[in-house]
Design an enzyme around this catalytic site. Structure first.
Site, PDB file in Angstrom:
ATOM      1  N   THR A  29       0.815  -1.214   0.000  1.00 52.46           N
ATOM      2  CA  THR A  29       0.000   0.000   0.000  1.00 52.46           C
ATOM      3  C   THR A  29       0.850   1.267   0.000  1.00 52.46           C
ATOM      4  O   THR A  29       2.021   1.254   0.354  1.00 52.46           O
ATOM      5  CB  THR A  29      -0.925   0.025   1.233  1.00 52.46           C
ATOM      6  OG1 THR A  29      -0.143   0.057   2.421  1.00 52.46           O
ATOM      7  CG2 THR A  29      -1.839  -1.191   1.252  1.00 52.46           C
ATOM      8  N   ASP A  30       0.207   2.361  -0.396  1.00 54.23           N
ATOM      9  CA  ASP A  30       0.865   3.666  -0.331  1.00 54.23           C
ATOM     10  C   ASP A  30       0.520   4.314   1.014  1.00 54.23           C
ATOM     11  O   ASP A  30      -0.088   3.685   1.883  1.00 54.23           O
ATOM     12  CB  ASP A  30       0.474   4.536  -1.526  1.00 54.23           C
ATOM     13  CG  ASP A  30      -1.014   4.839  -1.594  1.00 54.23           C
ATOM     14  OD1 ASP A  30      -1.726   4.692  -0.577  1.00 54.23           O
ATOM     15  OD2 ASP A  30      -1.483   5.236  -2.676  1.00 54.23           O
ATOM     16  N   PHE A  31       0.887   5.559   1.189  1.00 51.02           N
ATOM     17  CA  PHE A  31       0.689   6.227   2.475  1.00 51.02           C
ATOM     18  C   PHE A  31      -0.778   6.342   2.875  1.00 51.02           C
ATOM     19  O   PHE A  31      -1.098   6.519   4.039  1.00 51.02           O
ATOM     20  CB  PHE A  31       1.353   7.613   2.470  1.00 51.02           C
ATOM     21  CG  PHE A  31       0.664   8.596   1.562  1.00 51.02           C
ATOM     22  CD1 PHE A  31      -0.330   9.433   2.050  1.00 51.02           C
ATOM     23  CD2 PHE A  31       1.000   8.683   0.217  1.00 51.02           C
ATOM     24  CE1 PHE A  31      -0.972  10.332   1.218  1.00 51.02           C
ATOM     25  CE2 PHE A  31       0.362   9.580  -0.622  1.00 51.02           C
ATOM     26  CZ  PHE A  31      -0.636  10.412  -0.122  1.00 51.02           C
ATOM     27  N   SER A  32      -1.697   6.201   1.928  1.00 46.61           N
ATOM     28  CA  SER A  32      -3.121   6.320   2.244  1.00 46.61           C
ATOM     29  C   SER A  32      -3.783   4.976   2.555  1.00 46.61           C
ATOM     30  O   SER A  32      -4.977   4.927   2.827  1.00 46.61           O
ATOM     31  CB  SER A  32      -3.858   7.004   1.087  1.00 46.61           C
ATOM     32  OG  SER A  32      -3.862   6.165  -0.050  1.00 46.61           O
ATOM     33  N   VAL A  34      -4.022   2.487   0.387  1.00 48.41           N
ATOM     34  CA  VAL A  34      -4.541   1.922  -0.861  1.00 48.41           C
ATOM     35  C   VAL A  34      -3.397   1.206  -1.576  1.00 48.41           C
ATOM     36  O   VAL A  34      -2.250   1.642  -1.525  1.00 48.41           O
ATOM     37  CB  VAL A  34      -5.122   3.058  -1.747  1.00 48.41           C
ATOM     38  CG1 VAL A  34      -5.461   2.563  -3.138  1.00 48.41           C
ATOM     39  CG2 VAL A  34      -6.342   3.670  -1.080  1.00 48.41           C
TER      40      VAL A  34
END
Length: 150
Positions: A29-32, A34
């Site tokens: 996932t990325d920082f959000s 997602v």
């Protein structure tokens, strides 16, 4: 205490569709929270590699013997809805066309029956020096069997 060996899960081919499950981990996932866009391609690559394995195609031996390797020639992907941390995803792969040196597939990633991402892929079979080569006859026969819908 004896420990049983743990082996990776493998997908299955049912009615011409290869089904392969993955779980989303934090690293995906990325920082959000997602799934990072490139990781969908990784999931699809794992599923295609597993499809070959389940179909009896030994990629490592083909590479080592100089028979050849597959490389993605073109790819189109549509991101419809995000996958998130801890999601259980299903990647379904269908062989749609077969040429002397190419195989085309469609792949779909879903969660609980909801389509998240789909793609069309064409892979070329190449010699070790990168030139197109006819796919082995038994591999083509295996792909043809996958294209037949009951």
């Amino acid at each position: 205490m004896s420990v049983s060996p743990v082996k990776p899960l493998t997908g299955a081919i049912e009615s011409g569709v290869h089904r392969f499950a993955v779980r989303v981990y934090f690293e995906d996932t990325d920082f959000s929270g997602v799934v990072y866009h490139a990781n969908y391609l990784r999931y699809m690559e794992r599923a295609r590699s597993d499809l070959l394995r389940v179909a009896g195609i030994d990629q490592r031996e083909a590479h080592a013997s100089g028979t050849g390797v597959y490389a993605i020639r073109d790819l189109s992907i549509d991101y419809l809805s995000p996958a998130r941390l801890e999601d259980d995803l299903l990647i379904e792969t269908r062989v749609t066309a077969l040429g002397a040196a190419t195989v085309s597939m469609v792949q779909a990633i879903s969660r609980d029956g909801r389509l998240l991402t789909d793609a069309t892929i064409r892979a070329a079979f190449l010699t070790p020096d990168g030139r197109p080569r006819r796919q082995p006859a038994d591999w083509m026969a295996g792909f043809r069997r996958l294209m037949i819908q009951p």
